[in-house]
Write an enzyme that holds these catalytic residues in place. Structure first.
Site, PDB file in Angstrom:
ATOM      1  N   HIS A  26       0.841  -1.206   0.000  1.00 48.03           N
ATOM      2  CA  HIS A  26       0.000   0.000   0.000  1.00 48.03           C
ATOM      3  C   HIS A  26       0.876   1.257   0.000  1.00 48.03           C
ATOM      4  O   HIS A  26       0.603   2.224  -0.709  1.00 48.03           O
ATOM      5  CB  HIS A  26      -0.894   0.036   1.247  1.00 48.03           C
ATOM      6  CG  HIS A  26      -1.867  -1.097   1.361  1.00 48.03           C
ATOM      7  ND1 HIS A  26      -1.867  -1.973   2.419  1.00 48.03           N
ATOM      8  CD2 HIS A  26      -2.875  -1.487   0.552  1.00 48.03           C
ATOM      9  CE1 HIS A  26      -2.839  -2.851   2.262  1.00 48.03           C
ATOM     10  NE2 HIS A  26      -3.465  -2.593   1.132  1.00 48.03           N
ATOM     11  N   LYS A  32     -15.277  -8.202   6.085  1.00 43.13           N
ATOM     12  CA  LYS A  32     -13.963  -8.859   5.987  1.00 43.13           C
ATOM     13  C   LYS A  32     -13.443  -9.331   7.347  1.00 43.13           C
ATOM     14  O   LYS A  32     -12.350  -9.877   7.432  1.00 43.13           O
ATOM     15  CB  LYS A  32     -12.943  -7.887   5.384  1.00 43.13           C
ATOM     16  CG  LYS A  32     -12.811  -7.998   3.879  1.00 43.13           C
ATOM     17  CD  LYS A  32     -11.522  -7.348   3.405  1.00 43.13           C
ATOM     18  CE  LYS A  32     -11.163  -7.802   2.017  1.00 43.13           C
ATOM     19  NZ  LYS A  32      -9.937  -7.133   1.526  1.00 43.13           N
ATOM     20  N   ARG A  42      -1.949  -5.083  -8.899  1.00 40.06           N
ATOM     21  CA  ARG A  42      -0.762  -5.907  -8.642  1.00 40.06           C
ATOM     22  C   ARG A  42      -0.456  -6.832  -9.815  1.00 40.06           C
ATOM     23  O   ARG A  42       0.666  -6.934 -10.270  1.00 40.06           O
ATOM     24  CB  ARG A  42      -0.956  -6.715  -7.348  1.00 40.06           C
ATOM     25  CG  ARG A  42      -0.944  -5.840  -6.105  1.00 40.06           C
ATOM     26  CD  ARG A  42      -1.507  -6.562  -4.918  1.00 40.06           C
ATOM     27  NE  ARG A  42      -2.901  -6.921  -5.162  1.00 40.06           N
ATOM     28  CZ  ARG A  42      -3.623  -7.702  -4.393  1.00 40.06           C
ATOM     29  NH1 ARG A  42      -3.082  -8.226  -3.311  1.00 40.06           N
ATOM     30  NH2 ARG A  42      -4.881  -7.970  -4.684  1.00 40.06           N
ATOM     31  N   SER A  46      -2.841  -8.089   2.550  1.00 38.57           N
ATOM     32  CA  SER A  46      -2.909  -8.035   4.015  1.00 38.57           C
ATOM     33  C   SER A  46      -3.187  -9.434   4.571  1.00 38.57           C
ATOM     34  O   SER A  46      -2.626  -9.820   5.596  1.00 38.57           O
ATOM     35  CB  SER A  46      -3.997  -7.056   4.462  1.00 38.57           C
ATOM     36  OG  SER A  46      -3.678  -5.765   3.985  1.00 38.57           O
TER      37      SER A  46
HETATM   38  N1  COA Z   1      -0.081  -3.790  -2.204  1.00 42.89           N
HETATM   39  C1  COA Z   1      -0.341  -4.763  -1.344  1.00 42.89           C
HETATM   40  N2  COA Z   1      -1.575  -5.272  -1.134  1.00 42.89           N
HETATM   41  C2  COA Z   1      -2.553  -4.731  -1.840  1.00 42.89           C
HETATM   42  C3  COA Z   1      -2.370  -3.701  -2.755  1.00 42.89           C
HETATM   43  C4  COA Z   1      -1.055  -3.228  -2.924  1.00 42.89           C
HETATM   44  N3  COA Z   1      -0.755  -2.267  -3.777  1.00 42.89           N
HETATM   45  N4  COA Z   1      -3.542  -3.395  -3.308  1.00 42.89           N
HETATM   46  C5  COA Z   1      -4.434  -4.202  -2.749  1.00 42.89           C
HETATM   47  N5  COA Z   1      -3.831  -5.000  -1.860  1.00 42.89           N
HETATM   48  C6  COA Z   1      -4.443  -6.058  -1.065  1.00 42.89           C
HETATM   49  C7  COA Z   1      -5.290  -5.530   0.054  1.00 42.89           C
HETATM   50  O1  COA Z   1      -4.554  -5.464   1.255  1.00 42.89           O
HETATM   51  C8  COA Z   1      -6.380  -6.568   0.122  1.00 42.89           C
HETATM   52  O2  COA Z   1      -5.917  -7.648   0.904  1.00 42.89           O
HETATM   53  P1  COA Z   1      -6.936  -8.536   1.730  1.00 42.89           P
HETATM   54  O3  COA Z   1      -8.018  -8.967   0.779  1.00 42.89           O
HETATM   55  O4  COA Z   1      -6.094  -9.627   2.186  1.00 42.89           O
HETATM   56  O5  COA Z   1      -7.467  -7.633   2.816  1.00 42.89           O
HETATM   57  C9  COA Z   1      -6.519  -7.083  -1.301  1.00 42.89           C
HETATM   58  O6  COA Z   1      -5.308  -6.767  -1.918  1.00 42.89           O
HETATM   59  C10 COA Z   1      -7.651  -6.461  -2.069  1.00 42.89           C
HETATM   60  O7  COA Z   1      -7.448  -5.066  -2.077  1.00 42.89           O
HETATM   61  P2  COA Z   1      -8.649  -4.078  -2.358  1.00 42.89           P
HETATM   62  O8  COA Z   1      -9.370  -4.509  -3.581  1.00 42.89           O
HETATM   63  O9  COA Z   1      -8.144  -2.670  -2.292  1.00 42.89           O
HETATM   64  O10 COA Z   1      -9.624  -4.436  -1.184  1.00 42.89           O
HETATM   65  P3  COA Z   1      -9.761  -3.741   0.179  1.00 42.89           P
HETATM   66  O11 COA Z   1     -10.574  -4.662   1.024  1.00 42.89           O
HETATM   67  O12 COA Z   1      -8.466  -3.312   0.740  1.00 42.89           O
HETATM   68  O13 COA Z   1     -10.606  -2.425  -0.159  1.00 42.89           O
HETATM   69  C11 COA Z   1     -12.598  -1.197  -0.854  1.00 42.89           C
HETATM   70  C12 COA Z   1     -11.826  -2.525  -0.865  1.00 42.89           C
HETATM   71  C13 COA Z   1     -12.738  -0.672   0.563  1.00 42.89           C
HETATM   72  C14 COA Z   1     -11.845  -0.162  -1.662  1.00 42.89           C
HETATM   73  C15 COA Z   1     -13.954  -1.481  -1.509  1.00 42.89           C
HETATM   74  O14 COA Z   1     -14.520  -2.626  -0.893  1.00 42.89           O
HETATM   75  C16 COA Z   1     -14.930  -0.334  -1.306  1.00 42.89           C
HETATM   76  O15 COA Z   1     -14.851   0.639  -2.015  1.00 42.89           O
HETATM   77  N6  COA Z   1     -15.836  -0.470  -0.338  1.00 42.89           N
HETATM   78  C17 COA Z   1     -16.865   0.514  -0.028  1.00 42.89           C
HETATM   79  C18 COA Z   1     -18.212   0.080  -0.609  1.00 42.89           C
HETATM   80  C19 COA Z   1     -18.267   0.432  -2.068  1.00 42.89           C
HETATM   81  O16 COA Z   1     -18.288   1.587  -2.436  1.00 42.89           O
HETATM   82  N7  COA Z   1     -18.247  -0.600  -2.920  1.00 42.89           N
HETATM   83  C20 COA Z   1     -18.180  -0.415  -4.366  1.00 42.89           C
HETATM   84  C21 COA Z   1     -19.535  -0.278  -4.991  1.00 42.89           C
HETATM   85  S1  COA Z   1     -20.519  -1.705  -4.759  1.00 42.89           S
END
Ligand code: COA
Length: 165
Positions: A18, A42, A92, A130
Site C-alpha cells: 500500500h 472482511k 498488482r 494483508s
Molecule cells: N499492495 C499490497 N496489497 C494490496 C495492494 C497493494 N498495492 N492493493 C491491494 N492490496 C491487497 C489488500 O490489502 C487486500 O488484501 P486482503 O483482501 O487480504 O485484505 C486485497 O489486496 C484487495 O485489495 P482491495 O481490492 O483494495 O480491497 P480492500 O478490502 O483493501 O478495499 C474497498 C476494498 C474498501 C476499496 C472497496 O470494498 C470499497 O470501495 N468499499 C466501499 C463500498 C463500495 O463503495 N463498494 C463499491 C460499490 S458496490
C-alpha cells in the site's frame, strides 16, 4: 489546479505494498486522502481506529497526505463529499484488473465525475496482500519484509492476543 486524489482500502493492516502506491501517488497529485473502509464483512483483526492510527504512523513522513479517514457506506459518495474526482487503485497483477474495471464502472455510475487511475504495483510488492501477511504472522513467519516496523510490532501483539484467547 490543485488535485486531490482518494486512495481507499481496508488496510488490515497497511503494508509496504500500500505504501508503495501511496508514496508514488503523493508524487503525482497535490494531496492524497486515504480512506479506510470499516469493511466489517472482511472481519478485520484491527478495528477501524487502530487501522487509522497505523496508517497515520506509516505515512507520517509523507508531506501531502491531506487526511486519513474511516468510512462506512459507498466510496463514491465519500469521494463526492470530499470533493475529489480522482480515485487511485493499485493493480498488482492482471488478475486484479477484471475486478477493478467493474469497480471503476460502478463507482462512475454512482458519481459520474469520478475517474479511477490505476498505478501498477512495484514488482517486489505485486504478490502481497494483508491476508497473506496475517497468515505468515499467525504461523510465526517473519513479516518485517512486508510491514513498516510499528505495524509489524502491532500485528505480532494482535496475533499473540488472539492466540492466547
Ligand atoms: N499492495 C499490497 N496489497 C494490496 C495492494 C497493494 N498495492 N492493493 C491491494 N492490496 C491487497 C489488500 O490489502 C487486500 O488484501 P486482503 O483482501 O487480504 O485484505 C486485497 O489486496 C484487495 O485489495 P482491495 O481490492 O483494495 O480491497 P480492500 O478490502 O483493501 O478495499 C474497498 C476494498 C474498501 C476499496 C472497496 O470494498 C470499497 O470501495 N468499499 C466501499 C463500498 C463500495 O463503495 N463498494 C463499491 C460499490 S458496490
Amino acid at each position: 489546479m490543485n488535485t486531490t486524489a482518494i486512495y481507499p482500502g481496508t488496510f488490515d493492516p497497511i503494508t509496504y505494498g500500500h505504501l508503495d502506491i501511496i508514496t508514488r501517488a503523493t508524487k503525482i497529485f497535490d494531496n492524497i486522502i486515504i480512506a479506510i473502509s470499516n469493511n466489517l464483512k472482511k472481519k478485520p483483526i484491527f478495528d477501524l481506529k487502530e487501522r487509522i492510527e497505523l496508517t497515520k504512523i506509516s505515512t507520517s513522513h509523507l508531506k501531502n497526505i491531506k487526511k486519513i479517514l474511516g468510512f462506512n457506506g459507498l466510496l463514491a459518495n465519500l469521494a463526492k463529499k470530499e470533493k475529489t474526482k480522482i480515485l487511485i487503485r493499485g493493480v498488482r497483477t492482471i488478475f486484479d484488473f477484471d475486478y477493478e474495471i467493474k469497480l471503476a464502472a460502478i463507482n462512475k455510475q454512482i458519481y459520474p465525475d469520478l475517474d479511477s487511475i490505476f498505478l501498477l504495483s512495484s514488482k517486489e510488492f505485486s504478490f502481497i496482500s494483508s491476508s497473506f501477511v496475517k497468515e505468515i504472522a499467525k504461523h510465526k513467519g517473519d513479516t518485517k519484509l512486508y510491514l513498516p516496523k510499528e505495524v509489524h510490532i502491532a500485528l505480532l501483539k494482535k496475533i499473540n492476543n488472539i492466540i492466547v484467547q
